[in-house]
Enzyme design. Structure first.
Site, mmCIF file in Angstrom:
data_model
loop_
_atom_site.group_PDB
_atom_site.id
_atom_site.type_symbol
_atom_site.label_atom_id
_atom_site.label_comp_id
_atom_site.label_asym_id
_atom_site.label_seq_id
_atom_site.Cartn_x
_atom_site.Cartn_y
_atom_site.Cartn_z
ATOM 1 C CG ASP A 19 -1.939 1.044 1.277
ATOM 2 O OD1 ASP A 19 -2.807 1.021 0.399
ATOM 3 O OD2 ASP A 19 -1.900 1.915 2.183
ATOM 4 C CD GLU B 16 -2.132 2.245 -3.629
ATOM 5 O OE1 GLU B 16 -3.235 2.737 -3.840
ATOM 6 O OE2 GLU B 16 -1.481 2.498 -2.596
HETATM 7 C C1 NOJ Z 1 -4.401 3.068 -0.823
HETATM 8 C C2 NOJ Z 1 -5.529 2.127 -0.573
HETATM 9 O O1 NOJ Z 1 -5.790 1.409 -1.730
HETATM 10 C C3 NOJ Z 1 -6.675 2.976 -0.118
HETATM 11 O O2 NOJ Z 1 -7.876 2.254 -0.076
HETATM 12 C C4 NOJ Z 1 -6.329 3.558 1.221
HETATM 13 O O3 NOJ Z 1 -7.347 4.440 1.641
HETATM 14 C C5 NOJ Z 1 -5.018 4.330 1.165
HETATM 15 N N1 NOJ Z 1 -4.008 3.646 0.420
HETATM 16 C C6 NOJ Z 1 -4.478 4.556 2.541
HETATM 17 O O4 NOJ Z 1 -3.998 3.357 3.068
#
Ligand code: NOJ
Length: 553
Positions: A216, A277
């Site tokens: 993440d 991500e």
């Molecule tokens: C990216 C995640 O995919 C999202 O859902 C989340 O709110 C943020 N990062 C914070 O962790």
């Protein structure tokens, strides 16, 4: 593991060509009946994923969490939140997945923890200058009495990026940094203890047998030294996809962290993988995340954000193959996830489609779901013919649209609250799945409860309805995944073909693929035999918003 090894093509790691299905545990299947999906629910529905034909699943967070950001606020990285079950439920889900030849990737949230994490609670108690505070980003405020935040950064979810704490003696004290919600304090990734803790967390899940991690906010973990002021040019909510040189996105030192983790994963057998991500402004920069000693994959968000336009789509595919190819990594492809408007709706938006804004009851000019679904099916039929690894988001195989009429009182996304309702946020793509047309909560559970209301017309999208219909989106996805596997399309390369300015066209071996993104039907070459089409049509011309795979004699 023996059974799993056979899935990967000989001589190549599985993740280079895999189709990975994202499960959003809150909304997949709810065995306990409390209205929130859970791990036993996932286990009970694994056969449907086997039938669909995916190679792996990625689970959004199910670790202990107060759920202020739907689990992306982790309080204990080594346990399962009771909402989702227990560690034993996790082990069973993993074992049952592996028994079906499906690999399992879990979400790792290293940029920030929950404010309920024991480290953050200790940091609050310990006070300024303590080693406990040094695990997070605490700073004194500006202004005469420290009453102003340390800099002007804006949270992705709206409002400022700093929260002031009250010190143990009751006086207003330091501020801590949070890129997201105030309940999600950012770790300080220059701190050795933080680094060691996450190595240990990786090992905890690797020892249990997971096949990899989706990381993440991989691009946010390191902040520019000195935390200089910064006023975003693009929307703060673009998560970094919008611009270069942002002091909290894509800093070079993040790469040292991934190189370190790469080594940890390499200690294990079975080609365990990291997928980042990372919302970055260019594909050139995105490709740096997957150099041979770093992450294995990263999401292709420039592809996801491309509007329904033939030139733009052709260009982004070309550039993806070039840039990822240049570092020896596979490209990935993704059209939907739990943070963006579902592509069966998004592709019918007429303006630009920035992620994260969401659609709700008061949004003017709602997109046409019929056009959206045709484009979504065409987009996926094209995507699943591309070389590399593809990500699917639960429900897209049913053609689910964004839920656009969720009443305000049900909203849960912190974006909605932090912008005082100005941005609807992401609830519309997170609504629990419909499994059976005539069951309570459309078969999501047996009680009929649902943490977000399901639109009443979702019976038409339920899995059992679509299973019986050879023309349904589910049938199309099954056909696509089987044909992709049969032709080995996840590996190899493509040859571009010229089909005019309104089409994207290429060849994979003997199979030609063409998508019509224009406004008029396109003539298919004489002698074309269609082997697979994104929607039914008669005659020799390819209708608008349609993709076919065809061969010639
Ligand atoms: C990216 C995640 O995919 C999202 O859902 C989340 O709110 C943020 N990062 C914070 O962790």
């Amino acid at each position: 593991m023996a059974q799993l090894e056979q899935i990967a093509a000989p001589g190549s790691e599985w993740w280079r060509s895999a189709v990975i299905y994202q499960i959003y545990p809150r909304s997949f299947a709810d065995a306990s009946g409390d209205g929130i999906g859970d791990l036993p629910g996932i286990t009970s529905r694994l056969d449907s994923l086997k039938e669909l034909g995916v190679d792996a699943i990625w689970l959004s967070p199910f670790m202990t969490s107060p759920q202020r950001d739907a689990g992306y606020d982790v309080a204990d990285y080594r346990d399962v939140d009771p909402l989702f079950g227990t560690l034993a439920d996790f082990d069973r889900m993993l074992e049952e997945s592996h028994a079906r030849g499906i690999r399992v990737i879990v979400d790792l949230v290293p940029n920030h923890s929950s404010d309920q994490h024991v480290w953050f609670q200790e940091a609050l108690k310990a006070g300024p200058g303590s080693p406990e505070r040094a695990r997070y980003v605490f700073r004194d405020g500006r202004g005469k009495n420290g009453e102003l935040p340390p800099n002007n950064w804006e949270s992705v979810f709206g409002g400022g990026m700093w929260e002031r704490v009250t010190e143990a003696d009751g006086t207003p004290g330091q501020w801590y940094l949070h890129i997201f919600d105030a309940t999600q304090p950012d770790f300080d990734w220059t701190n050795e203890e933080v680094k060691e803790e996450f190595r240990s967390i990786l090992r905890f899940w690797l020892d249990r047998g997971v096949d990899g991690f989706r990381v993440d906010v991989a691009h946010g973990m390191v902040k520019e030294a000195g935390l200089p002021d910064y006023a975003p040019v693009a929307d703060a909510d673009s998560m970094g996809g919008g611009e270069e040189n942002v002091p909290y996105w894509g800093q070079d030192a993040v790469h040292d962290i991934y190189r370190d983790w790469h080594k940890v994963l390499a200690e294990y057998d079975g080609d365990r993988a990291l997928c980042g991500e990372a919302w970055l402004p260019t594909l050139k920069k995105t490709a740096l995340w997957v150099r041979p000693d770093e992450m294995h994959q990263t999401f292709n968000f420039p592809y996801l954000m491309t509007p329904w336009d033939a030139k733009a789509l052709g260009d982004v595919i070309r550039e993806s193959l070039d840039e990822f190819g240049a570092v020896g990594a596979p490209s990935t492809w993704v059209l939907s996830n739990h943070d963006v408007v579902r592509h069966a709706t998004r592709l019918a938006l007429t303006d630009e489609n920035p992620q994260g804004e969401g659609i709700g009851p008061n949004t003017p000019n709602k997109p046409d779901t019929k056009i959206g679904l045709a484009r979504a099916r065409a987009a996926t039929t094209l995507m699943l013919a591309l070389p590399g690894s593809a990500y699917l988001y639960q429900g897209e195989e049913l053609g689910l649209p964004e839920a656009m009429e969720i009443p305000d009182e049900f909203r849960q996304d912190p974006t909605w609250f932090r912008t005082n309702g100005e941005r609807y946020g992401r609830d519309g793509c997170r609504v629990p799945l419909p499994w059976e047309a005539d069951a309570p909560a459309f078969g999501f559970n047996e009680t009929g409860l649902s943490w977000l209301p399901q639109p009443s017309d979702w019976a038409a999208y339920s899995r059992d309805t679509e299973e019986g219909d050879p023309l349904s989106t589910l049938s199309l996805y099954k056909e696509l995944l089987a044909a992709r596997r049969e032709h080995g399309f996840g590996a190899g390369s493509l040859v571009w073909e010229d089909a005019g300015k309104d089409a994207v066209a290429f060849r994979r071996g003997d199979v030609h693929v063409i998508a019509n993104l224009g406004t008029k039907p396109l003539a298919l070459p004489a002698g074309a035999t269609v082997v697979l089409k994104s929607q039914p049509f008669g005659g020799a011309d390819l209708p608008v918003d349609t993709t076919v795979w065809y061969t010639t004699a």
